[in-house]
Design an enzyme around this catalytic site. Structure first.
Site, PDB file in Angstrom:
ATOM      1  N   VAL A 187      -6.704  -7.162   1.579  1.00  0.00           N
ATOM      2  CA  VAL A 187      -6.136  -6.568   0.374  1.00  0.00           C
ATOM      3  C   VAL A 187      -5.231  -7.593  -0.301  1.00  0.00           C
ATOM      4  O   VAL A 187      -4.498  -8.329   0.361  1.00  0.00           O
ATOM      5  CB  VAL A 187      -5.334  -5.291   0.707  1.00  0.00           C
ATOM      6  CG1 VAL A 187      -4.699  -4.705  -0.540  1.00  0.00           C
ATOM      7  CG2 VAL A 187      -6.235  -4.261   1.381  1.00  0.00           C
ATOM      8  N   ASN A 210       1.988   4.663   7.189  1.00  0.00           N
ATOM      9  CA  ASN A 210       1.587   3.358   6.667  1.00  0.00           C
ATOM     10  C   ASN A 210       2.400   2.200   7.216  1.00  0.00           C
ATOM     11  O   ASN A 210       1.922   1.067   7.235  1.00  0.00           O
ATOM     12  CB  ASN A 210       1.717   3.374   5.135  1.00  0.00           C
ATOM     13  CG  ASN A 210       1.531   2.017   4.525  1.00  0.00           C
ATOM     14  OD1 ASN A 210       0.447   1.462   4.504  1.00  0.00           O
ATOM     15  ND2 ASN A 210       2.626   1.430   4.029  1.00  0.00           N
ATOM     16  N   ILE A 258       0.823  -1.200   0.000  1.00  0.00           N
ATOM     17  CA  ILE A 258       0.000   0.000   0.000  1.00  0.00           C
ATOM     18  C   ILE A 258       0.863   1.258   0.000  1.00  0.00           C
ATOM     19  O   ILE A 258       0.538   2.256  -0.642  1.00  0.00           O
ATOM     20  CB  ILE A 258      -0.963  -0.013   1.203  1.00  0.00           C
ATOM     21  CG1 ILE A 258      -1.995  -1.134   1.036  1.00  0.00           C
ATOM     22  CG2 ILE A 258      -1.657   1.339   1.368  1.00  0.00           C
ATOM     23  CD1 ILE A 258      -2.828  -1.401   2.283  1.00  0.00           C
ATOM     24  N   TYR A 268      -1.810  -6.972  17.369  1.00  0.00           N
ATOM     25  CA  TYR A 268      -2.037  -6.226  16.126  1.00  0.00           C
ATOM     26  C   TYR A 268      -3.349  -5.446  16.189  1.00  0.00           C
ATOM     27  O   TYR A 268      -3.385  -4.235  15.925  1.00  0.00           O
ATOM     28  CB  TYR A 268      -2.054  -7.191  14.945  1.00  0.00           C
ATOM     29  CG  TYR A 268      -2.276  -6.517  13.611  1.00  0.00           C
ATOM     30  CD1 TYR A 268      -1.250  -5.821  12.985  1.00  0.00           C
ATOM     31  CD2 TYR A 268      -3.522  -6.577  12.970  1.00  0.00           C
ATOM     32  CE1 TYR A 268      -1.448  -5.204  11.761  1.00  0.00           C
ATOM     33  CE2 TYR A 268      -3.724  -5.962  11.748  1.00  0.00           C
ATOM     34  CZ  TYR A 268      -2.686  -5.277  11.146  1.00  0.00           C
ATOM     35  OH  TYR A 268      -2.888  -4.662   9.940  1.00  0.00           O
TER      36      TYR A 268
END
Length: 254
Positions: A180, A83, A15, A147
């Site tokens: 994704v 990111n 990304i 996470y």
């Protein structure tokens, strides 16, 4: 120069690289930050108007160097895309403190450090911070105690930043990607996992890196000049289904 400048962390792949390419196409200059120096060099080598910075955002001194070098090379910072992230999954009972800190120091600490380091620059002309969280920060799931918690914290950090930095003309928003089609996902998601995700996502597919980048680039741009403090799930509708069963969605009106 009036050409806008963005810092994108985790820019060597996925990304982050897709966002870099999209911003370059829209006339930005980009400082690409990634601790994987070899991969960063390979990705940045074919690009123009970029600055490759092989730094680790979990280290305060390296954060300072990354921002100082961006400022020296480009003279300004107009947007920050936080990111960079660590995805380290495992059961709660197997998540020792070292694993917990490994996730938190990049996903949460790094996002805080980078944002703090560019606040003065962004305040000069108004600017944007886009934090990348995850659908795992919006809905709990197994194996993601570190996470998911780190990404939920990033979501709230976004709101704290938006509330405090708005008076300086700084907009702060958060993007929460769902599944994704990255190289990592292709490598670790079995056909059974992919089929389950397809069934659970209203659009019935994974997203692409470019689709997530489009949302990020919009939030960086002046097109989003009155948007701040928002959390946008770019997830094909995954979060909106909650715990609903796909079979019930197919049943039609009761």
């Amino acid at each position: 120069m009036s050409q806008p400048v963005a810092i994108v962390t985790g820019a060597a792949r996925g990304i982050g690289l897709a966002t870099t390419n999209l911003l370059l196409g829209e006339g930005w200059r980009v400082a690409m930050v990634d601790r994987d120096g070899d991969e960063l060099s390979a990705s940045a080598g074919a690009l123009t108007d970029v600055l490759a910075l092989p730094y680790d955002i979990s280290d305060p001194e390296q954060v300072t160097r990354a921002v100082d070098e961006t400022r020296a090379a480009f003279g300004r910072v107009d947007a920050l895309v936080n990111n960079a992230g660590v995805a380290d999954f495992g059961p709660i009972e197997e998540t020792d403190f070292a694993r917990w800190r490994r996730v938190m120091e990049t996903n949460l600490d790094g996002t805080f450090l980078m944002s703090q380091a560019v606040t003065r620059d962004l305040a000069r002309q108004g600017g944007a911070i886009v934090n990348i969280a995850s659908i795992s920060g919006l809905r709990a799931s197994t194996l993601r105690v570190a996470y998911g918690t780190s990404k939920a914290a990033v979501i709230h950090l976004t709101k704290q930043q938006a509330a405090e930095l708005g008076e300086h003309g700084i907009r702060v928003n958060c993007v929460c990607p769902g599944p994704v089609d990255t190289k990592l996902a292709l490598a670790v998601h079995s056909p059974e996992i992919r089929a389950a995700y397809h069934d659970a996502i209203p659009l019935n597919r994974y997203g692409s890196e470019r689709e997530i980048a489009e949302v990020i680039a919009f939030l960086c741009s002046t097109r989003a000049s009155y948007v701040t403090g928002q959390v946008i799930a770019a997830d094909g509708g995954f979060e909106s289904t909650g715990v609903g069963l796909p079979a019930l969605r197919e049943a039609g009106p009761a």
